[in-house]
Scaffold this active site. Structure first.
Site, PDB file in Angstrom:
ATOM      1  N   PRO A 211       0.844  -1.205   0.000  1.00 25.02           N
ATOM      2  CA  PRO A 211       0.000   0.000   0.000  1.00 25.02           C
ATOM      3  C   PRO A 211       0.878   1.253   0.000  1.00 25.02           C
ATOM      4  O   PRO A 211       1.608   1.502   0.956  1.00 25.02           O
ATOM      5  CB  PRO A 211      -0.818  -0.129   1.287  1.00 25.02           C
ATOM      6  CG  PRO A 211      -0.016  -1.026   2.162  1.00 25.02           C
ATOM      7  CD  PRO A 211       0.732  -1.952   1.262  1.00 25.02           C
TER       8      PRO A 211
ATOM      9  N   ASP B 259       6.017   2.103   1.805  1.00 23.84           N
ATOM     10  CA  ASP B 259       5.149   0.951   2.015  1.00 23.84           C
ATOM     11  C   ASP B 259       4.512   1.151   3.387  1.00 23.84           C
ATOM     12  O   ASP B 259       5.170   1.018   4.421  1.00 23.84           O
ATOM     13  CB  ASP B 259       5.982  -0.339   1.975  1.00 23.84           C
ATOM     14  CG  ASP B 259       5.133  -1.593   2.132  1.00 23.84           C
ATOM     15  OD1 ASP B 259       3.971  -1.477   2.599  1.00 23.84           O
ATOM     16  OD2 ASP B 259       5.635  -2.688   1.818  1.00 23.84           O
ATOM     17  N   HIS B 260       3.213   1.492   3.382  1.00 19.32           N
ATOM     18  CA  HIS B 260       2.558   1.885   4.636  1.00 19.32           C
ATOM     19  C   HIS B 260       2.371   0.715   5.601  1.00 19.32           C
ATOM     20  O   HIS B 260       2.021   0.925   6.768  1.00 19.32           O
ATOM     21  CB  HIS B 260       1.197   2.522   4.330  1.00 19.32           C
ATOM     22  CG  HIS B 260       0.830   3.610   5.282  1.00 19.32           C
ATOM     23  ND1 HIS B 260       1.425   3.781   6.513  1.00 19.32           N
ATOM     24  CD2 HIS B 260      -0.092   4.614   5.203  1.00 19.32           C
ATOM     25  CE1 HIS B 260       0.899   4.827   7.137  1.00 19.32           C
ATOM     26  NE2 HIS B 260      -0.031   5.350   6.358  1.00 19.32           N
ATOM     27  N   ARG B 261       2.618  -0.512   5.156  1.00 20.06           N
ATOM     28  CA  ARG B 261       2.606  -1.643   6.076  1.00 20.06           C
ATOM     29  C   ARG B 261       3.797  -1.585   7.025  1.00 20.06           C
ATOM     30  O   ARG B 261       3.753  -2.122   8.136  1.00 20.06           O
ATOM     31  CB  ARG B 261       2.646  -2.969   5.305  1.00 20.06           C
ATOM     32  CG  ARG B 261       1.469  -3.202   4.368  1.00 20.06           C
ATOM     33  CD  ARG B 261       1.707  -4.447   3.538  1.00 20.06           C
ATOM     34  NE  ARG B 261       2.925  -4.363   2.751  1.00 20.06           N
ATOM     35  CZ  ARG B 261       3.445  -5.373   2.038  1.00 20.06           C
ATOM     36  NH1 ARG B 261       2.834  -6.548   2.037  1.00 20.06           N
ATOM     37  NH2 ARG B 261       4.556  -5.204   1.352  1.00 20.06           N
TER      38      ARG B 261
END
Length: 529
Positions: free
Chosen positions: A317, A500-502
């Site tokens: 994401p 990468d928002h994870r």
């Protein structure tokens, strides 16, 4: 006499097929072992496929542009008897070839004269030079380790035998002639109009003065482009060299062709100048090669790029953080260092400064120098700093890797970026030079633009996009009494950081960007990196 079939060898790790871009021989041509006979493009590189036989070309089984599985027959040779030398390979067998021919690994052949047990060791480029100069390699005494023959040995032998056509300059290094000579593409040999005019030089007075070299190094893709544009590579100006010899890349050919078509008062800017971006070496692909209504095959490097972009976008994401650094001090620092860099043959761009600023940010926020391993359910914080630099090429986006950024100075980084970007565009990078990055930089500002939403080079967790360094209006406190503000022009560098928002939180991304900007706005801080 025996007819030997030659199958497309494994031209790279994991490669199952390749597109035959062009034939370098035609039926009836005599070839020698290790002589390139075709150019093949895979999803990794453009490579020359060498013959495994001494003999005469019997038949071509594949058309140019056709995709061929590894192991399929592509050409046959007549060997032995009166028409060719005896084969030294079993019938139907082929020699494997690397995805990128490595001149540092010499091959060997039995000497044709002298002791039958003597072997001559020489890389492919030296063998080509020997053929061009009419030198028998078995008669050359190699000066390298184990008797390895290098290009200087061949030229000195040619000079001693009087076979060097430029006797007055025999002591000067002479580049290998890659673009002219007896070996031509099958298209030219069949008398096509393109081949007939392939070496026509520009008219006097219609553009830049031709270089007029005797020989020029170039890649197969560059030679093909020169043929298409009717440019003589020996006339193309260049400051680049390979092992001390003139080297012409695709962008040099295009710039020369465009400048030759202009009136004298519309001369092109020097190579590498023009534009106000961060001045990294990446340049855009030529849009003129794509005509309206044309169908472009989606395969090879382009398909690989698409698959990786799809994997990244639909796996991680993405969130993009935008900011702008005021870089008046950076611009001044670079201007002061440029003459010193030029003295050692380095073109100093802004990118090495940005790399050092990013290094400072990653040291403070190592989560952006990481990889998420989903199957193991772990985030790996990398302890090395290998930066990928996105380069736009005719084949699509490629990302060569600058290793150990923390161990190199500004000038060293600048030289390495220039070299890798140039070789990315001419498709001469080794596969290992495209692997192992921990963080990626992309410079869309070099071709215009301020902000973007760059896609992460998966499995990394962040990528930094750079806009153009330009004068823009900024608001500052009025100097003096501090009673108000004023709008003034200042050099600014827009930044676009995708994460990468994870793995990376938005707040951490903003704090990382602040560290990067602090180091760009005050270049003296880079002395710590």
């Amino acid at each position: 006499m025996t007819v030997k079939e030659f199958r497309l060898p494994d031209v790279g790790e994991g490669v199952a097929e390749g597109e035959l871009v062009s034939w370098l021989v035609a039926p009836g041509d005599r070839v020698e072992e290790d002589q390139p006979v075709a150019e093949v493009e895979t999803d990794k590189a453009l490579v020359e496929v060498p013959s495994s036989y001494d003999g005469v070309v019997e038949e071509l089984f594949v058309e140019e542009g056709e995709v061929v599985p590894v192991g399929d027959v592509i050409i046959s040779f007549r060997v032995g008897g009166a028409d060719g030398a005896s084969a030294d390979a079993e019938s139907g067998d082929t020699k494997p070839t690397d995805a990128e021919p490595d001149d540092s690994e010499p091959t060997s052949v039995e000497a044709e004269s002298g002791s039958p047990s003597r072997r001559t060791f020489a890389p492919p480029s030296v063998r080509r030079l020997a053929r061009e100069l009419g030198v028998d390699l078995s008669a050359v005494d190699g000066s390298g380790p184990g008797g390895r023959v290098d290009e200087r040995d061949v030229r000195e032998h040619a000079d001693a035998e009087g076979s060097d056509p430029d006797e007055d300059d025999a002591t000067d290094p002479k580049p290998v002639e890659m673009d002219t000579g007896d070996r031509k593409s099958a298209v030219s040999k069949r008398g096509s109009a393109e081949g007939a005019g392939a070496t026509t030089a520009a008219e006097p007075g219609s553009g830049p003065e031709p270089a007029g070299r005797d020989r020029t190094l170039s890649t197969p893709a560059t030679r093909k482009l020169a043929n298409d544009l009717g440019v003589d590579l020996d006339d193309v100006p260049t400051d680049e060299t390979r092992e001390g010899e003139a080297f012409v890349a695709e962008e040099h050919v295009r710039a020369y062709a465009e400048a030759s078509a202009r009136p004298d008062d519309e001369a092109a800017p020097p190579a590498g100048e023009g534009g106000s971006g961060v001045e990294t070496e990446p340049t855009p692909a030529d849009p003129a090669t794509d005509a309206p209504g044309e169908t472009i095959p989606y395969r090879g490097v382009r398909r690989t790029i698409g698959e990786r972009m799809e994997q990244s976008k639909f796996t991680a994401p993405h969130v993009t953080h935008h900011d702008t650094a005021e870089v008046d001090a950076l611009v001044a620092a670079r201007e002061r260092l440029k003459p010193r860099a030029a003295e050692v043959g380095v073109k100093l761009t802004y990118l090495p400064f940005v790399m050092k600023a990013v290094l400072a940010g990653l040291r403070e926020y190592p989560i952006l120098n990481s990889e998420l391993r989903e199957e193991a359910e772990e985030i790996v914080l990398k302890d090395e700093y290998h930066f990928g630099v996105a380069v736009a090429t005719d084949a699509g986006l490629m990302v060569p890797v600058i290793e150990d950024v923390d161990e190199k100075g500004l000038f060293e980084l600048a030289a390495e970026v220039s070299d890798l970007a140039s070789r990315a565009r001419d498709r001469s990078l080794a596969p290992e030079e495209l692997r192992g990055s921990t963080f990626t930089l992309t410079n869309f500002g070099a071709i215009g633009g301020e902000y973007a939403t760059p896609i992460i080079n998966y499995p990394e967790t962040a990528v930094l996009g750079l806009g153009a360094v330009e004068k823009r209006p900024v608001v500052r406190e009025r100097s003096g009494d501090g009673t108000g503000h004023e709008v003034v022009p200042a050099s600014t560098l827009p930044l676009s950081l995708s994460i990468d928002h994870r793995v990376v939180d938005g707040a951490v991304a903003a704090e990382f960007a602040n560290v990067v900007m602090d180091h760009l706005e005050e270049p003296l801080l880079l002395l710590n990196e």
